[in-house]
Scaffold this motif. Structure first.
Motif, mmCIF file in Angstrom:
data_model
loop_
_atom_site.group_PDB
_atom_site.id
_atom_site.type_symbol
_atom_site.label_atom_id
_atom_site.label_comp_id
_atom_site.label_asym_id
_atom_site.label_seq_id
_atom_site.Cartn_x
_atom_site.Cartn_y
_atom_site.Cartn_z
ATOM 1 N N GLU A 507 0.836 -1.205 0.000
ATOM 2 C CA GLU A 507 0.000 0.000 0.000
ATOM 3 C C GLU A 507 0.870 1.254 0.000
ATOM 4 O O GLU A 507 0.592 2.226 -0.715
ATOM 5 N N GLU A 508 1.951 1.227 0.788
ATOM 6 C CA GLU A 508 2.863 2.366 0.835
ATOM 7 C C GLU A 508 3.542 2.578 -0.522
ATOM 8 O O GLU A 508 3.702 3.710 -0.988
ATOM 9 N N ARG A 509 3.936 1.464 -1.167
ATOM 10 C CA ARG A 509 4.607 1.563 -2.470
ATOM 11 C C ARG A 509 3.640 2.123 -3.514
ATOM 12 O O ARG A 509 4.026 2.968 -4.327
ATOM 13 N N ALA A 510 2.388 1.654 -3.507
ATOM 14 C CA ALA A 510 1.411 2.147 -4.476
ATOM 15 C C ALA A 510 1.174 3.641 -4.293
ATOM 16 O O ALA A 510 1.073 4.406 -5.269
ATOM 17 N N GLY A 511 1.147 4.079 -3.064
ATOM 18 C CA GLY A 511 0.953 5.497 -2.811
ATOM 19 C C GLY A 511 2.127 6.318 -3.298
ATOM 20 O O GLY A 511 1.959 7.413 -3.864
ATOM 21 N N ALA A 512 3.350 5.807 -3.081
ATOM 22 C CA ALA A 512 4.548 6.520 -3.514
ATOM 23 C C ALA A 512 4.584 6.639 -5.034
ATOM 24 O O ALA A 512 4.963 7.685 -5.585
ATOM 25 N N ILE A 513 4.211 5.557 -5.755
ATOM 26 C CA ILE A 513 4.189 5.588 -7.227
ATOM 27 C C ILE A 513 3.161 6.602 -7.704
ATOM 28 O O ILE A 513 3.403 7.374 -8.655
ATOM 29 N N SER A 514 2.027 6.631 -7.037
ATOM 30 C CA SER A 514 0.987 7.594 -7.426
ATOM 31 C C SER A 514 1.487 9.027 -7.249
ATOM 32 O O SER A 514 1.252 9.897 -8.111
ATOM 33 N N ASN A 515 2.219 9.273 -6.183
ATOM 34 C CA ASN A 515 2.773 10.612 -5.961
ATOM 35 C C ASN A 515 3.821 10.949 -7.022
ATOM 36 O O ASN A 515 3.902 12.091 -7.502
ATOM 37 N N ALA A 516 4.648 9.946 -7.400
ATOM 38 C CA ALA A 516 5.668 10.172 -8.421
ATOM 39 C C ALA A 516 5.017 10.503 -9.758
ATOM 40 O O ALA A 516 5.495 11.382 -10.504
ATOM 41 N N GLN A 517 3.944 9.795 -10.100
ATOM 42 C CA GLN A 517 3.241 10.074 -11.348
ATOM 43 C C GLN A 517 2.652 11.492 -11.350
ATOM 44 O O GLN A 517 2.706 12.204 -12.373
ATOM 45 N N ALA A 518 2.130 11.883 -10.204
ATOM 46 C CA ALA A 518 1.545 13.223 -10.111
ATOM 47 C C ALA A 518 2.609 14.291 -10.300
ATOM 48 O O ALA A 518 2.393 15.299 -11.004
ATOM 49 N N ARG A 519 3.804 14.075 -9.719
ATOM 50 C CA ARG A 519 4.874 15.068 -9.874
ATOM 51 C C ARG A 519 5.375 15.081 -11.326
ATOM 52 O O ARG A 519 5.665 16.149 -11.881
ATOM 53 N N ALA A 520 5.468 13.870 -11.946
ATOM 54 C CA ALA A 520 5.907 13.812 -13.346
ATOM 55 C C ALA A 520 4.925 14.542 -14.242
ATOM 56 O O ALA A 520 5.324 15.271 -15.164
ATOM 57 N N GLN A 521 3.639 14.365 -13.972
ATOM 58 C CA GLN A 521 2.642 15.063 -14.783
ATOM 59 C C GLN A 521 2.756 16.575 -14.594
ATOM 60 O O GLN A 521 2.599 17.352 -15.556
ATOM 61 N N SER A 522 3.102 16.997 -13.377
ATOM 62 C CA SER A 522 3.274 18.419 -13.101
ATOM 63 C C SER A 522 4.476 18.968 -13.868
ATOM 64 O O SER A 522 4.430 20.089 -14.417
ATOM 65 N N ILE A 523 5.568 18.192 -13.936
ATOM 66 C CA ILE A 523 6.763 18.613 -14.675
ATOM 67 C C ILE A 523 6.437 18.752 -16.162
ATOM 68 O O ILE A 523 6.871 19.708 -16.824
ATOM 69 N N ILE A 524 5.688 17.779 -16.705
ATOM 70 C CA ILE A 524 5.306 17.845 -18.121
ATOM 71 C C ILE A 524 4.524 19.121 -18.396
ATOM 72 O O ILE A 524 4.745 19.814 -19.401
ATOM 73 N N GLN A 525 3.610 19.471 -17.486
ATOM 74 C CA GLN A 525 2.806 20.673 -17.675
ATOM 75 C C GLN A 525 3.687 21.922 -17.624
ATOM 76 O O GLN A 525 3.504 22.858 -18.422
ATOM 77 N N ARG A 526 4.679 21.946 -16.745
ATOM 78 C CA ARG A 526 5.585 23.085 -16.638
ATOM 79 C C ARG A 526 6.391 23.258 -17.930
ATOM 80 O O ARG A 526 6.599 24.378 -18.407
ATOM 81 N N ILE A 527 6.835 22.117 -18.484
ATOM 82 C CA ILE A 527 7.605 22.199 -19.736
ATOM 83 C C ILE A 527 6.723 22.714 -20.861
ATOM 84 O O ILE A 527 7.143 23.552 -21.690
ATOM 85 N N HIS A 528 5.486 22.252 -20.928
ATOM 86 C CA HIS A 528 4.564 22.737 -21.954
ATOM 87 C C HIS A 528 4.265 24.226 -21.775
ATOM 88 O O HIS A 528 3.978 24.923 -22.753
ATOM 89 N N ASP A 529 4.373 24.683 -20.504
ATOM 90 C CA ASP A 529 4.119 26.101 -20.246
ATOM 91 C C ASP A 529 5.352 26.965 -20.510
ATOM 92 O O ASP A 529 5.291 28.195 -20.361
ATOM 93 N N GLY A 530 6.494 26.328 -20.858
ATOM 94 C CA GLY A 530 7.663 27.102 -21.247
ATOM 95 C C GLY A 530 8.907 26.841 -20.451
ATOM 96 O O GLY A 530 9.983 27.378 -20.761
ATOM 97 N N ALA A 531 8.841 26.021 -19.394
ATOM 98 C CA ALA A 531 10.035 25.732 -18.599
ATOM 99 C C ALA A 531 10.995 24.870 -19.399
ATOM 100 O O ALA A 531 10.600 24.131 -20.295
ATOM 101 N N SER A 532 12.266 24.950 -19.053
ATOM 102 C CA SER A 532 13.297 24.171 -19.745
ATOM 103 C C SER A 532 13.436 22.788 -19.105
ATOM 104 O O SER A 532 13.516 22.681 -17.875
ATOM 105 N N PHE A 533 13.462 21.740 -19.958
ATOM 106 C CA PHE A 533 13.647 20.368 -19.469
ATOM 107 C C PHE A 533 14.958 20.255 -18.705
ATOM 108 O O PHE A 533 15.016 19.674 -17.613
ATOM 109 N N ASP A 534 16.023 20.849 -19.268
ATOM 110 C CA ASP A 534 17.341 20.729 -18.646
ATOM 111 C C ASP A 534 17.398 21.420 -17.290
ATOM 112 O O ASP A 534 18.075 20.950 -16.364
ATOM 113 N N SER A 535 16.693 22.564 -17.163
ATOM 114 C CA SER A 535 16.738 23.290 -15.883
ATOM 115 C C SER A 535 16.024 22.525 -14.781
ATOM 116 O O SER A 535 16.395 22.620 -13.607
ATOM 117 N N ILE A 536 15.027 21.733 -15.136
ATOM 118 C CA ILE A 536 14.259 20.991 -14.127
ATOM 119 C C ILE A 536 15.038 19.784 -13.619
ATOM 120 O O ILE A 536 14.837 19.330 -12.485
#
Length: 651
Positions: A507-536
């Motif tokens: 259960e703890e592992r599933a929760g951690a993966i879900s949090n990682a996916q949420a952060r990855a999705q947030s990074i993708i949105q930031r890059i689409h909004d103009g942030a640099s992949f390399d800077s992140i």
């Protein structure tokens, strides 16, 4: 009564003699294994040959009958492929090839050898119509070339060749004995007519039987059912009408007492055979059925496939003859097994080489034969035939099972060749090995074996030297070649680590993966909004996996995410990999593409060579003879490369 061959018996000196004894009636034990069973009912698919048979075996089986196998010539070292001239022939050269020639006299030596002629016909060229003499000359030249190559390549010195020569000799002797039996069986007109009158349906088989039936029910009469059936049969044999007895005794539908047509195996195979043997107009003994017993009156038998009278007579004569042959082969088989047992031994001092092939003009081995050393003991004896350790082990090596114990390898040899070993020794004892045609047949079979070995050796070499038109290769690539590379993705992967220990619960592992996916999705949105992949990539909790590549099959979950993306594009969704979730940046995406020509060319050439090799195997002799500049007829006396024998030897 004409004599038959009985088991050879040894005298006090150890020599064997053949007794004669009255011919016993045929039995079908061996015959049944030789004649193919079919779905119709016949003697061959059931019991043995009728006891009324008296097929006589001519006494010439023992005295002076020639070996009827007409085979071609010689083995390497004692080959008769260039034999002596027949009377009336000449030394006129009729064919030539690199390093050899064929004279009219040599060709004449093979014109009456049926198997050589058959092989020559089978290997005849297909690009022109060849005369019979040309076909023979071509095959003779090919055999000479191949046996020469076999000798030059050392095939006759191979460790397992000594064993093979012994086994080939036994097979040839055994075959000679079989053929002699086949050509000495005689069916007299009287015997044939007797069989036709009494056993033609039994031997040739029947498809259907027109019959009347009386049935006695076991359920109704219990233990008395059989007695009741016998009582009904007694009344029929006393003269009462079948129909009248049926009315009184039968528990079947009254219609069954009338004539009806039944399949021959309606009552089962054995009962069908009995009815066929019984003949038309007769009533059977009680036949056991699942319901009790039946009496069957045979009205008409329909012979298998309904042949005409002449065809049926010819078929019967052929099958009666085959049954007679089978019976005598069975008797000889038993005689061979009794007189020449396969004796396994590990004794170190026994006659060696006595089972090997001997030149036609040599004498049989004597009691002073060389003995085998204790390091190479004889493992098997059968009459004059022996096998020692080196011979048995050589076969294990040839079959890539060098560590197999001798007793296991010997058992394999006996499973494969035990029968011809024993029958060959019986034939040898009867003098077959001294017959010139048997000796010629042996030499030819040895040559054929060497030729096949040489062929197997040089075929790949021939194929490797083949060249193909580059235009054909290119055309095949453009029009037929379809092999392709799967889509290839080169990328950087920004991993969002789950940050969970290895001992964490599911259960703890599933929760951690879900949090990682949420952060990855947030990074993708930031890059689409103009942030640099390399800077992140330098942010806490992230790990850059640069320079990754992978095949992306059309059925994979990643394919729809990356298909069509360009360098620098970021995949729109997080992707689970490396134990977490992350962001993919495309460096290069190559869609499915046809294999480049410079790579595909090698595969195409392999296919071409395989196709050519298949065709080469089918038409090997024409190819071989072309390679060695075979000439027939005009120009044969001055072949273009008659003096270049060395050119042939390089192969």
């Amino acid at each position: 009564m004409p004599p038959r061959v009985s088991a050879p018996r040894p005298d006090t000196a150890g020599h064997f003699h053949i007794d004669t004894a009255p011919l016993f009636p045929l039995n079908g034990y061996f015959a049944a294994s030789m004649i193919k069973s079919e779905l119709y009912v016949s003697a061959h698919s059931g019991r043995g040959f009728p006891q009324s048979s008296r097929i006589f075996f001519l006494t010439t089986f023992l005295f002076g009958s020639p070996f009827t196998l007409l085979l071609a010539q010689g083995s390497a070292g004692s080959s008769s492929l260039s034999g002596p001239a027949k009377a009336g022939t000449t030394n006129r050269i009729v064919a030539a090839y690199d390093g050899g020639k064929i004279t009219a006299a040599e060709l004449a030596e093979h014109q009456d050898e049926a198997f050589f002629v058959a092989d020559a016909e089978q290997n005849a060229p297909t690009d022109h119509i060849a005369t019979s003499d040309e076909k023979l000359a071509r095959h003779l030249a090919a055999m000479r070339l191949l046996t020469r190559i076999a000798g030059e390549r050392g095939l006759t010195k191979a460790p397992d060749w000594a064993l093979q020569t012994k086994l080939i000799e036994q097979r040839v002797l055994s075959q000679a004995l079989h053929e002699d039996v086949r050509h000495q069986v005689f069916v007299s007109d009287k015997e044939f007519n007797d069989q036709w009158a009494t056993n033609r349906y039994f031997i040739l088989g029947v498809d259907t039987i027109e019959a009347r039936r009386i049935g006695i029910s076991q359920a109704k009469h219990g233990d008395k059912a059989l007695d009741r059936a016998k009582e009904a049969l007694a009344q029929i044999r006393a003269g009462q009408k079948f129909e009248a007895v049926a009315k009184k005794y039968s528990d079947l539908d009254p219609k069954t007492a009338q004539i009806d047509t039944y399949l021959a195996n309606f009552w089962g195979k054995q009962s069908g055979l009995a009815l066929a043997q019984l003949g038309e107009g007769k009533v059977s003994e009680p036949i056991a059925t699942k319901d009790g017993y039946e009496l069957v009156r045979v009205e008409h038998l329909a012979m298998h496939r309904n042949p005409g009278d002449e065809e049926a007579r010819n078929n019967l004569k052929a099958k009666v003859t085959e049954l007679a042959i089978a019976d005598h082969i069975a008797e000889l088989t038993k005689a061979a097994a009794d007189s020449f047992p396969l004796a396994k031994t590990t004794e170190p001092s026994r006659p060696a080489g006595s089972g090997s092939v001997r030149p036609a003009n040599s004498s049989p081995p004597t009691s002073s034969a060389q003995t085998v050393s204790s390091t190479n003991p004889v493992l098997l004896t059968c009459g004059l035939f022996t096998l020692n350790h080196q011979e048995v082990h050589s076969l294990a090596v040839a079959r890539a099972v060098a560590t197999m114990p001798d007793d296991q390898m010997l058992e394999i040899i006996l499973q494969e060749d035990g029968y011809p070993i024993q029958m060959g020794e019986l034939a040898r004892n009867m003098g077959f090995a001294q017959r010139p045609l048997v000796q010629k047949a042996l030499r030819y079979q040895l040559d054929k074996e060497l030729a096949e070995k040489a062929k197997a050796l040089i075929l790949p070499e021939f194929a490797a030297t083949m060249s193909f038109d580059e235009g054909r290769v290119r055309e095949t690539y453009d029009t037929k070649f379809t092999a392709s590379f799967e889509p290839l993705l080169e990328y950087d992967f920004l991993l969002v680590s789950p940050g969970v220990s290895a001992t964490a619960s599911g259960e703890e592992r599933a929760g951690a993966i879900s949090n990682a996916q949420a952060r990855a999705q947030s990074i993708i949105q930031r890059i689409h909004d103009g942030a640099s992949f390399d800077s992140i990539t330098h942010e806490t909790g992230l790990q850059l996996m640069a320079g990754q590549s992978r095949v992306v099959g059309e059925s994979s979950a990643l394919f729809p995410l990356v298909a069509g993306l360009k360098a620098g594009d970021v995949v729109s969704q997080p992707y689970e990999d490396f134990g977490g979730a992350g962001v993919i940046r495309v460096k290069k995406y190559e869609p499915r593409r046809k294999m480049p020509f410079d790579i595909a060319r090698n595969y195409i050439l392999v296919d071409f060579r395989n196709e050519a090799l298949t065709e080469l195997r089918r038409n090997f002799e024409p190819f071989l003879l072309e390679k060695y500049h075979f000439v027939f007829g005009a120009g044969a006396s001055t072949p273009p490369r008659a003096a270049t024998e060395g050119a042939a030897r390089q192969h």
